[in-house]
Enzyme design. Structure first.
Site, PDB file in Angstrom:
ATOM      1  N   ASP A 126      34.395  43.090  47.196  1.00 31.94           N
ATOM      2  CA  ASP A 126      34.030  41.701  47.489  1.00 31.94           C
ATOM      3  C   ASP A 126      33.700  41.496  48.967  1.00 31.94           C
ATOM      4  O   ASP A 126      32.599  41.069  49.324  1.00 31.94           O
ATOM      5  CB  ASP A 126      35.158  40.754  47.092  1.00 31.94           C
ATOM      6  CG  ASP A 126      35.201  40.484  45.590  1.00 31.94           C
ATOM      7  OD1 ASP A 126      34.349  41.042  44.869  1.00 31.94           O
ATOM      8  OD2 ASP A 126      36.076  39.731  45.145  1.00 31.94           O
TER       9      ASP A 126
ATOM     10  N   HIS B  44      34.234  42.078  38.311  1.00 37.10           N
ATOM     11  CA  HIS B  44      34.946  41.605  39.486  1.00 37.10           C
ATOM     12  C   HIS B  44      35.293  42.809  40.345  1.00 37.10           C
ATOM     13  O   HIS B  44      35.045  43.960  39.963  1.00 37.10           O
ATOM     14  CB  HIS B  44      36.204  40.830  39.095  1.00 37.10           C
ATOM     15  CG  HIS B  44      35.921  39.438  38.622  1.00 37.10           C
ATOM     16  ND1 HIS B  44      35.473  38.446  39.476  1.00 37.10           N
ATOM     17  CD2 HIS B  44      36.003  38.863  37.390  1.00 37.10           C
ATOM     18  CE1 HIS B  44      35.305  37.321  38.792  1.00 37.10           C
ATOM     19  NE2 HIS B  44      35.605  37.557  37.530  1.00 37.10           N
TER      20      HIS B  44
END
Length: 304
Positions: free
Chosen positions: A170, A140
Site C-alpha cells: 500500500d 488488498h
C-alpha cells in the site's frame, strides 16, 4: 519556496494509499484538490462513516487529508463531468485509484483528459496494473505481498509469516512509487512539453522491494527462506531481545567495531570472531556457537 509550489493536482484516488501519495506531493508544495462523491456514505469497503463529533475528530486528525482542499462531485452525471473537465484544463496531475476500466466508463480516463490537456500527468494506482491476466482481480495489501513473495520472507522460520501492517504494497509499493512516477513524469514534461500516463501496480511495487533478496537467487540459485538470513534475525548481532520489564531492545551490530564493543561490554571477547560473513546473506549457519550466543544475549537482556 517548496519544490512543487504552483503544481495543481486532482486527487480521485479514494483509498488511503492514493491519499498518502497526494499527501506527500502536498507536503512538497503542490495544490491538491480532493474530488469525492457529494454524499459519501462509506469509506470504500471500510464500513460506515462515523457521525457527529466522532466524524469531526476523524476529519481533523486524518493525516492523509492535510494540505488538501475538497470538492464533492458526481462524476456519473454529465454536469459533474463537465465541471471535472474544466478543472482538467488548469491541472498538472491527476491521481486515480479506480479498478481498471472504471475511469474509462466514467469518461475521465487518460485518453479523455489528454485531449483536453496534453500536458497532464495521469497516474493510476491499481492492484495488478491496467492490463494482464490479473487486472480485474480484487485485492488488498496482504494479497499483493503474498503473491509478490514478500510475506513468505517476514517472520521467524517456524510458524506463520508475520503481517507487516500494510506498509509494503500500500504505502511503499503504491503510494511512494506513485510519487516517484509522478515526479519523473513532471521532469520529463519539462523537457518535452507533454505529459504522460503513469501506471502503478501495488504488486509490481511489492516485487521490486525484494530485489536485493531475489538477486541472491539469480547469483547462487538459493531461494530465500523466512528467518534464515541476518536481515531476518537469524543471527544474534541483528535482532530483537526482550527486557526485564517485558519490553524489547533492538541490536544492530553489523559493523565489526559495533559487535566488538558489545562483546567487550558484556565480557564475552570469545564471541568477537563470530560476526557477519557473506554466507549470512544466504542461509542460517549450522554452527551451534550461534545458539550459545543467542541464548546468552537473551538471558542478559532479561536482567534489566
Amino acid at each position: 519556496m517548496l519544490a512543487l509550489e504552483g503544481t495543481k493536482i486532482l486527487d480521485l484516488s479514494g483509498l488511503v494509499p492514493g491519499a498518502f501519495c497526494t499527501m506527500v506531493l502536498g507536503d512538497l508544495g503542490a495544490e491538491v484538490l480532493k474530488i469525492e462523491p457529494p454524499t459519501p456514505g462509506k469509506f470504500r469497503g471500510a464500513g460506515p462513516l462515523p457521525k457527529g463529533e466522532e466524524w469531526r475528530k476523524e476529519a481533523a486528525y486524518f493525516a492523509p487529508n492535510r494540505n488538501k482542499r475538497s470538492l464533492g462531485l458526481n462524476l456519473r452525471s454529465e454536469a459533474g463531468r463537465q465541471i471535472f473537465y474544466r478543472l482538467v484544463w488548469g491541472a498538472d496531475v491527476i491521481v486515480e485509484g479506480y479498478r481498471p476500466g472504471v475511469a474509462k466508463r466514467l469518461g475521465i480516463d487518460y485518453d479523455a483528459v489528454n485531449k483536453l490537456n496534453p500536458k497532464i500527468v495521469y497516474c493510476s494506482l491499481s492492484g495488478y496494473g491496467q492490463d494482464g491476466p490479473y487486472r480485474d482481480l480484487p485485492g488488498h495489501d496482504i494479497n499483493y505481498i503474498s503473491m509478490a513473495g514478500v510475506l513468505s520472507l517476514i517472520g521467524p522460520s517456524e510458524g506463520s509469516p508475520a503481517i507487516p501492517l500494510n506498509l509494503v504494497a500500500d504505502f511503499a509499493g503504491a503510494s511512494l512509487y506513485g510519487v516517484i512516477g509522478i515526479l519523473a513524469a513532471l521532469i520529463a514534461r519539462n523537457k518535452t512539453g507533454r505529459g504522460q500516463y503513469v501506471d502503478i501496480a501495488y504488486l509490481d511495487g511489492a516485487i521490486s522491494l525484494i530485489t536485493w533478496f531475489t538477486t541472491r537467487y539469480f547469483q547462487n540459485g538459493i531461494i530465500p527462506k523466512r528467518g534464515e538470513t541476518w536481515p531476518q534475525g537469524a543471527y544474534p548481532y541483528y535482532g530483537v531481545y526482550e527486557t526485564k520489564d517485558s519490553k524489547y531492545i533492538t541490536i544492530g551490530c553489523l559493523e565489526v567495531h559495533f559487535w566488538e564493543n558489545l562483546c567487550h561490554l558484556l565480557g564475552k571477547e570469545d564471541y568477537i570472531p563470530y560476526h557477519v560473513t557473506f554466507d549470512h546473506f544466504l542461509y542460517k549457519s549450522g554452527d551451534k556457537k550461534w545458539d550459545e550466543i543467542f541464548s546468552f544475549l537473551k538471558q542478559t537482556f532479561l536482567t534489566k
